[in-house]
Design a protein around this motif. Structure first.
Motif, PDB file in Angstrom:
ATOM      1  N   ASN A  32      91.655  34.048  40.963  1.00  0.00           N
ATOM      2  CA  ASN A  32      92.589  32.915  40.983  1.00  0.00           C
ATOM      3  C   ASN A  32      92.011  31.746  41.773  1.00  0.00           C
ATOM      4  O   ASN A  32      92.067  30.596  41.327  1.00  0.00           O
ATOM      5  N   HIS A  36      90.932  27.770  40.434  1.00  0.00           N
ATOM      6  CA  HIS A  36      92.081  26.921  40.772  1.00  0.00           C
ATOM      7  C   HIS A  36      91.970  25.478  40.270  1.00  0.00           C
ATOM      8  O   HIS A  36      92.980  24.795  40.156  1.00  0.00           O
ATOM      9  N   GLN A  49      95.391  30.590  33.731  1.00  0.00           N
ATOM     10  CA  GLN A  49      96.740  30.890  34.211  1.00  0.00           C
ATOM     11  C   GLN A  49      96.650  31.934  35.310  1.00  0.00           C
ATOM     12  O   GLN A  49      95.961  32.952  35.164  1.00  0.00           O
ATOM     13  N   ARG A  50      97.328  31.675  36.415  1.00  0.00           N
ATOM     14  CA  ARG A  50      97.294  32.561  37.578  1.00  0.00           C
ATOM     15  C   ARG A  50      97.697  33.978  37.206  1.00  0.00           C
ATOM     16  O   ARG A  50      98.645  34.204  36.462  1.00  0.00           O
ATOM     17  N   THR A  52      98.803  37.881  38.502  1.00  0.00           N
ATOM     18  CA  THR A  52      99.483  38.597  39.581  1.00  0.00           C
ATOM     19  C   THR A  52      99.342  40.099  39.331  1.00  0.00           C
ATOM     20  O   THR A  52      99.048  40.528  38.220  1.00  0.00           O
ATOM     21  N   ASP A  76     101.296  34.606  35.703  1.00  0.00           N
ATOM     22  CA  ASP A  76     102.349  33.860  36.384  1.00  0.00           C
ATOM     23  C   ASP A  76     102.898  32.811  35.419  1.00  0.00           C
ATOM     24  O   ASP A  76     102.145  32.029  34.851  1.00  0.00           O
ATOM     25  N   PRO A 100      95.337  24.657  36.480  1.00  0.00           N
ATOM     26  CA  PRO A 100      95.971  25.967  36.663  1.00  0.00           C
ATOM     27  C   PRO A 100      97.160  25.930  37.630  1.00  0.00           C
ATOM     28  O   PRO A 100      97.245  25.087  38.514  1.00  0.00           O
ATOM     29  N   VAL A 102      97.741  27.616  40.108  1.00  0.00           N
ATOM     30  CA  VAL A 102      97.253  28.349  41.276  1.00  0.00           C
ATOM     31  C   VAL A 102      97.453  27.493  42.518  1.00  0.00           C
ATOM     32  O   VAL A 102      96.973  26.363  42.576  1.00  0.00           O
ATOM     33  N   GLU A 107      97.525  31.875  47.487  1.00  0.00           N
ATOM     34  CA  GLU A 107      96.409  32.807  47.292  1.00  0.00           C
ATOM     35  C   GLU A 107      95.814  33.245  48.632  1.00  0.00           C
ATOM     36  O   GLU A 107      95.470  34.422  48.797  1.00  0.00           O
TER      37      GLU A 107
END
Length: 143
Positions: A32, A36, A49-50, A52, A76, A100, A102, A107
Motif C-alpha cells: 500500500n 500510494h 486500490q488499497r 486490507t 478498501d 490511490p 491510501v 498505513e
C-alpha cells in the motif's frame, strides 16, 4: 486444550501462526505504501486500490487451541483521491487524476501495530524456547 497436549508446543504453534499472519499484514501494508501515489496507465482509469487484511480465529485441532489466520485480502472501498492536473498522463478529459485511496498515516499506524504484534509473538516463541531449555537442564541435573 486437548488432554495430554504439550503446552509449550501449543504456545509455539499459536505464536508461529501469529508471526505468519503479521508478516503477511506487513507485506500488504508495504505494498500500500509503495503504491500510494501510483496512477492508472490509461487516462481516466482507476489507480491502485488499497488492500486490507481480514483475520479469522482458527481452531488448530492437532493441539486443541485457537490461533489466528489470514482469512482473505480485500480491497478498501474508500473513494480515490482526485486532483486537478490536466498535464498528467493519467488525467481524464476534465483534467482530473485519480490517486490511490491510501492514507500514509493510516498505513504507518497499521505497520506499527503489526510490528508490535509480531514482536509480541516473537517474544512468546523466545519464552517457550527458554522454558524448554530450562526443562531439559532440570532433567539433566536430576539424573
Amino acid at each position: 486444550m486437548i488432554a495430554g497436549a504439550d503446552p509449550l508446543a501449543m504456545v509455539t504453534r499459536v505464536a508461529g501462526a501469529g508471526l505468519e499472519a503479521q508478516s503477511y499484514r506487513l507485506r500488504v501494508v508495504s505494498e500500500n505504501i509503495a503504491n500510494h501515489r501510483s496512477t492508472s496507465a490509461t487516462p481516466g482509469g482507476d489507480p491502485y486500490q488499497r488492500k486490507t487484511i481480514v483475520f479469522a480465529a482458527e481452531l488448530d485441532r492437532a493441539i486443541g487451541a485457537w490461533s489466528v489466520d489470514v482469512k482473505r485480502t480485500s480491497l478498501d472501498g474508500a473513494p480515490f483521491v482526485v486532483e486537478h492536473d490536466p498535464h498528467h498522463p493519467a488525467a481524464n478529459a476534465e483534467g482530473e487524476v485519480k490517486y490511490p485511496n491510501v492514507n500514509l498515516l493510516t498505513e504507518m499506524a497499521d505497520m506499527r501495530e503489526a510490528n508490535l504484534s509480531y514482536e509480541a509473538n516473537l517474544q512468546m516463541m523466545r519464552s517457550a524456547r527458554s522454558m524448554i531449555s530450562m526443562t531439559i537442564d532440570l532433567l539433566r541435573s536430576g539424573s
